[in-house]
Design a protein around this motif. Structure first.
Motif, PDB file in Angstrom:
ATOM      1  N   GLY A  58       9.983  -2.444  -6.155  1.00  0.00           N
ATOM      2  CA  GLY A  58       9.129  -2.316  -5.329  1.00  0.00           C
ATOM      3  C   GLY A  58       7.780  -2.301  -5.629  1.00  0.00           C
ATOM      4  O   GLY A  58       7.303  -1.741  -6.513  1.00  0.00           O
ATOM      5  N   ARG A  59       7.013  -3.283  -5.265  1.00  0.00           N
ATOM      6  CA  ARG A  59       5.541  -3.577  -5.647  1.00  0.00           C
ATOM      7  C   ARG A  59       4.699  -2.257  -5.281  1.00  0.00           C
ATOM      8  O   ARG A  59       3.623  -1.665  -5.858  1.00  0.00           O
ATOM      9  CB  ARG A  59       4.654  -4.643  -5.049  1.00  0.00           C
ATOM     10  N   ARG A  60       5.107  -1.521  -4.183  1.00  0.00           N
ATOM     11  CA  ARG A  60       4.389  -0.381  -3.652  1.00  0.00           C
ATOM     12  C   ARG A  60       5.203   1.054  -3.892  1.00  0.00           C
ATOM     13  O   ARG A  60       4.816   1.925  -3.068  1.00  0.00           O
ATOM     14  CB  ARG A  60       4.075  -0.660  -2.051  1.00  0.00           C
ATOM     15  N   THR A  61       5.814   0.944  -4.693  1.00  0.00           N
ATOM     16  CA  THR A  61       6.704   2.136  -5.273  1.00  0.00           C
ATOM     17  C   THR A  61       5.536   3.396  -5.774  1.00  0.00           C
ATOM     18  O   THR A  61       4.630   2.973  -6.591  1.00  0.00           O
ATOM     19  CB  THR A  61       7.781   1.927  -6.246  1.00  0.00           C
ATOM     20  N   GLY A  62       6.049   4.672  -5.745  1.00  0.00           N
ATOM     21  CA  GLY A  62       5.330   5.598  -6.149  1.00  0.00           C
ATOM     22  C   GLY A  62       5.861   6.188  -7.531  1.00  0.00           C
ATOM     23  O   GLY A  62       5.583   7.236  -7.716  1.00  0.00           O
ATOM     24  N   CYS A  63       6.680   5.502  -7.813  1.00  0.00           N
ATOM     25  CA  CYS A  63       7.643   6.070  -8.961  1.00  0.00           C
ATOM     26  C   CYS A  63       7.455   5.434 -10.634  1.00  0.00           C
ATOM     27  O   CYS A  63       6.937   5.969 -11.399  1.00  0.00           O
ATOM     28  CB  CYS A  63       8.925   5.724  -8.723  1.00  0.00           C
ATOM     29  N   PHE A  64       7.344   4.093 -10.560  1.00  0.00           N
ATOM     30  CA  PHE A  64       7.232   3.318 -11.727  1.00  0.00           C
ATOM     31  C   PHE A  64       6.352   2.226 -11.776  1.00  0.00           C
ATOM     32  O   PHE A  64       6.313   1.520 -10.789  1.00  0.00           O
ATOM     33  CB  PHE A  64       8.550   2.984 -12.302  1.00  0.00           C
ATOM     34  N   PRO A  65       5.569   2.036 -12.725  1.00  0.00           N
ATOM     35  CA  PRO A  65       4.897   0.723 -12.919  1.00  0.00           C
ATOM     36  C   PRO A  65       5.872  -0.576 -13.002  1.00  0.00           C
ATOM     37  O   PRO A  65       7.035  -0.185 -13.669  1.00  0.00           O
ATOM     38  CB  PRO A  65       3.927   0.780 -14.265  1.00  0.00           C
TER      39      PRO A  65
ATOM     40  N   SER B 263      13.415  -9.061  -9.399  1.00  0.00           N
ATOM     41  CA  SER B 263      12.873  -9.394  -8.073  1.00  0.00           C
ATOM     42  C   SER B 263      12.088  -8.398  -7.387  1.00  0.00           C
ATOM     43  O   SER B 263      12.572  -7.142  -7.428  1.00  0.00           O
ATOM     44  CB  SER B 263      14.308  -9.575  -7.081  1.00  0.00           C
ATOM     45  N   VAL B 264      10.821  -8.787  -7.231  1.00  0.00           N
ATOM     46  CA  VAL B 264      10.157  -7.738  -6.559  1.00  0.00           C
ATOM     47  C   VAL B 264       9.876  -7.801  -5.194  1.00  0.00           C
ATOM     48  O   VAL B 264       9.546  -8.865  -4.669  1.00  0.00           O
ATOM     49  CB  VAL B 264       8.645  -8.086  -7.499  1.00  0.00           C
ATOM     50  N   PHE B 265       9.930  -6.742  -4.576  1.00  0.00           N
ATOM     51  CA  PHE B 265       9.764  -6.368  -3.066  1.00  0.00           C
ATOM     52  C   PHE B 265       8.294  -5.841  -2.754  1.00  0.00           C
ATOM     53  O   PHE B 265       7.790  -5.297  -3.591  1.00  0.00           O
ATOM     54  CB  PHE B 265      10.999  -5.734  -2.539  1.00  0.00           C
ATOM     55  N   GLU B 266       7.728  -6.316  -1.635  1.00  0.00           N
ATOM     56  CA  GLU B 266       6.719  -5.696  -1.062  1.00  0.00           C
ATOM     57  C   GLU B 266       7.088  -4.580  -0.289  1.00  0.00           C
ATOM     58  O   GLU B 266       6.712  -4.197   0.658  1.00  0.00           O
ATOM     59  CB  GLU B 266       6.059  -6.970  -0.051  1.00  0.00           C
ATOM     60  N   ALA B 267       7.664  -3.439  -1.173  1.00  0.00           N
ATOM     61  CA  ALA B 267       8.102  -2.176  -0.246  1.00  0.00           C
ATOM     62  C   ALA B 267       7.878  -1.154  -1.569  1.00  0.00           C
ATOM     63  O   ALA B 267       7.423  -1.365  -2.453  1.00  0.00           O
ATOM     64  CB  ALA B 267       9.502  -2.470  -0.033  1.00  0.00           C
ATOM     65  N   GLY B 268       8.479   0.060  -1.136  1.00  0.00           N
ATOM     66  CA  GLY B 268       8.351   1.223  -2.060  1.00  0.00           C
ATOM     67  C   GLY B 268       9.659   1.206  -2.970  1.00  0.00           C
ATOM     68  O   GLY B 268      10.289   0.674  -2.954  1.00  0.00           O
ATOM     69  N   HIS B 269       9.910   2.647  -3.334  1.00  0.00           N
ATOM     70  CA  HIS B 269      11.125   2.889  -4.153  1.00  0.00           C
ATOM     71  C   HIS B 269      12.300   2.676  -3.190  1.00  0.00           C
ATOM     72  O   HIS B 269      13.304   2.178  -4.096  1.00  0.00           O
ATOM     73  CB  HIS B 269      10.807   4.582  -4.592  1.00  0.00           C
ATOM     74  N   TRP B 270      12.265   2.872  -2.250  1.00  0.00           N
ATOM     75  CA  TRP B 270      13.499   2.812  -1.136  1.00  0.00           C
ATOM     76  C   TRP B 270      13.300   1.372  -0.595  1.00  0.00           C
ATOM     77  O   TRP B 270      13.490   1.284   0.617  1.00  0.00           O
ATOM     78  CB  TRP B 270      13.608   3.878  -0.119  1.00  0.00           C
ATOM     79  N   LEU B 271      13.266   0.343  -1.403  1.00  0.00           N
ATOM     80  CA  LEU B 271      13.208  -0.837  -0.960  1.00  0.00           C
ATOM     81  C   LEU B 271      14.324  -1.491  -0.426  1.00  0.00           C
ATOM     82  O   LEU B 271      14.267  -2.321   0.700  1.00  0.00           O
ATOM     83  CB  LEU B 271      12.864  -2.001  -2.093  1.00  0.00           C
ATOM     84  N   PHE B 272      15.515  -0.615  -0.454  1.00  0.00           N
ATOM     85  CA  PHE B 272      16.995  -1.118   0.441  1.00  0.00           C
ATOM     86  C   PHE B 272      16.529  -0.734   1.935  1.00  0.00           C
ATOM     87  O   PHE B 272      17.344  -1.270   2.593  1.00  0.00           O
ATOM     88  CB  PHE B 272      18.107  -0.577  -0.201  1.00  0.00           C
ATOM     89  N   TYR B 273      15.733   0.399   2.101  1.00  0.00           N
ATOM     90  CA  TYR B 273      15.625   0.900   3.488  1.00  0.00           C
ATOM     91  C   TYR B 273      14.449   0.172   3.961  1.00  0.00           C
ATOM     92  O   TYR B 273      14.511  -0.248   5.371  1.00  0.00           O
ATOM     93  CB  TYR B 273      15.371   2.287   3.388  1.00  0.00           C
ATOM     94  N   GLU B 274      13.596  -0.214   3.529  1.00  0.00           N
ATOM     95  CA  GLU B 274      12.148  -0.851   4.011  1.00  0.00           C
ATOM     96  C   GLU B 274      12.553  -2.535   3.964  1.00  0.00           C
ATOM     97  O   GLU B 274      11.889  -3.024   5.197  1.00  0.00           O
ATOM     98  CB  GLU B 274      11.027  -0.664   3.022  1.00  0.00           C
ATOM     99  N   GLU B 275      13.176  -2.974   3.243  1.00  0.00           N
ATOM    100  CA  GLU B 275      13.320  -4.479   3.495  1.00  0.00           C
ATOM    101  C   GLU B 275      14.908  -4.656   3.288  1.00  0.00           C
ATOM    102  O   GLU B 275      15.521  -5.382   2.325  1.00  0.00           O
ATOM    103  CB  GLU B 275      12.850  -5.111   2.293  1.00  0.00           C
TER     104      GLU B 275
END
Length: 337
Positions: free
Chosen positions: A279-286, A308-320
């Protein structure tokens, strides 16, 4: 902590369980029946195994299991100490969770064997060997890397790793600094602070987990985010409710084990296709930390991994979920057909 009622299975799924080698009950959701009496279904031939993250449960995949189960057998376990699975006084180690996974896989491979009372029951192996593609999210990825280190990767046809770097702590080895390590829990001091928060201020910690793991909370973008305040409250209640089911002290002990594990060399032993989702907007890892998995796989298998980079956070499976489901199905099909 007072015991909470058992969680219900997602629509189209059902709960089942098996037993770990130490007697702990391992609960899991399955899209197809298991055990004697299950009739042959072509979907049994390929199992998509969804592994949730720290303090989560199989309920995390509420937006995924339906789509993934159209053409495949979907199994989503609750890790030991999480969801409907058993609690143990010890067992707060990633290696213990990997051993549990091995017991679950052994159970799934034999769950449809015919018995003496019904010779008509068929098994998936009568047509083709069961092919398993695990999707490890967060600590679920660490469980898979530990499995590879302990037992190898021969059980699996491919791997999907979701928003997890192979080492959380910063390290003197391999220039593993702030550009790659976990953003908030990366050394002894930050780990101890996180443990205190989980044990003594769990309500605020659950809310902070949501803020760090949902991209629209961690790095909001008013031009693209379309999340109402009510939807945001529902999301927080959903994830906080799942985290509350865990024993917070047990989680804190698991966290200490998890953050120090260095999986980089183990990843080099992976010999099957690998997909890394981040996730590009994750608060966990670069992103650089998560790219390390691709690099390590390709040291022994050039071209064997991609990201594969998502425009989401750590829980990208939930956001996208639509994109996540599509990419997982495409990947599973590519390494099992």
């Amino acid at each position: 902590m007072a015991s909470l009622p058992l969680a219900s299975a997602e629509p189209g799924m059902q709960y089942a369980s098996c037993t770990a080698n130490d007697g702990c009950t391992l609960a899991f959701q399955t899209s197809l029946p298991v055990g004697p009496g299950a009739t042959l279904d072509a979907r049994y031939a390929t199992c998509v195994l969804l592994l949730h993250g720290f303090s989560g449960s199989s309920a995390y995949f509420t937006r995924n299991v339906g789509a993934l189960a159209d053409d495949h057998w979907v199994v989503a376990p609750d890790l030991r100490g999480h969801g409907n699975s058993g609690r143990s006084r010890g067992g707060y180690h990633v290696a213990r969770l990997a051993a549990d996974l091995r017991d679950l896989i052994a159970y799934l491979r034999t769950a449809h064997q015919s018995d003496d009372n019904n010779d008509d029951i068929q098994t998936p192996s009568e047509e083709a060997k069961l092919q398993i593609v695990p999707v490890g999210c967060s600590i679920g990825a660490a469980v898979l890397w530990t499995y590879v280190e302990l037992f190898g990767s021969a059980e699996f046809s491919g791997f999907v790793f979701v928003d997890q770097a192979p080492l959380q702590d910063r390290s003197l080895f391999g220039d593993w600094d702030a550009s790659r390590a976990h953003l908030g829990c990366y050394d002894e001091a930050t780990m101890l602070a996180a443990q205190r928060a989980w044990i003594y201020d769990s309500a605020a910690t659950h809310a902070e987990l949501v803020r760090a793991c949902l991209g629209y909370r961690y790095l909001p973008d008013p031009s693209t985010d379309d999340i109402s305040d009510e939807a945001g409250r529902r999301d927080e209640e959903f994830f906080v409710g799942i985290s509350r089911r865990c024993d917070q002290a047990w989680l804190a002990k698991l966290l200490a084990d998890h953050t120090r594990y260095d999986h980089r060399e183990a990843i080099e032993e992976i010999a099957v296709p690998t997909l890394v989702m981040a996730g590009r907007r994750t608060g966990c890892f670069p992103l650089e930390g998560m790219r390390e998995t691709v690099r390590r796989v390709e040291t022994s298998r050039p071209g064997g991994a991609r990201m594969s980079v998502f425009e989401a956070g750590h829980w990208l499976f939930y956001e996208e979920p639509e994109r996540f489901n599509r990419e997982v199905v495409e990947f599973v099909d590519s390494c099992t057909t």
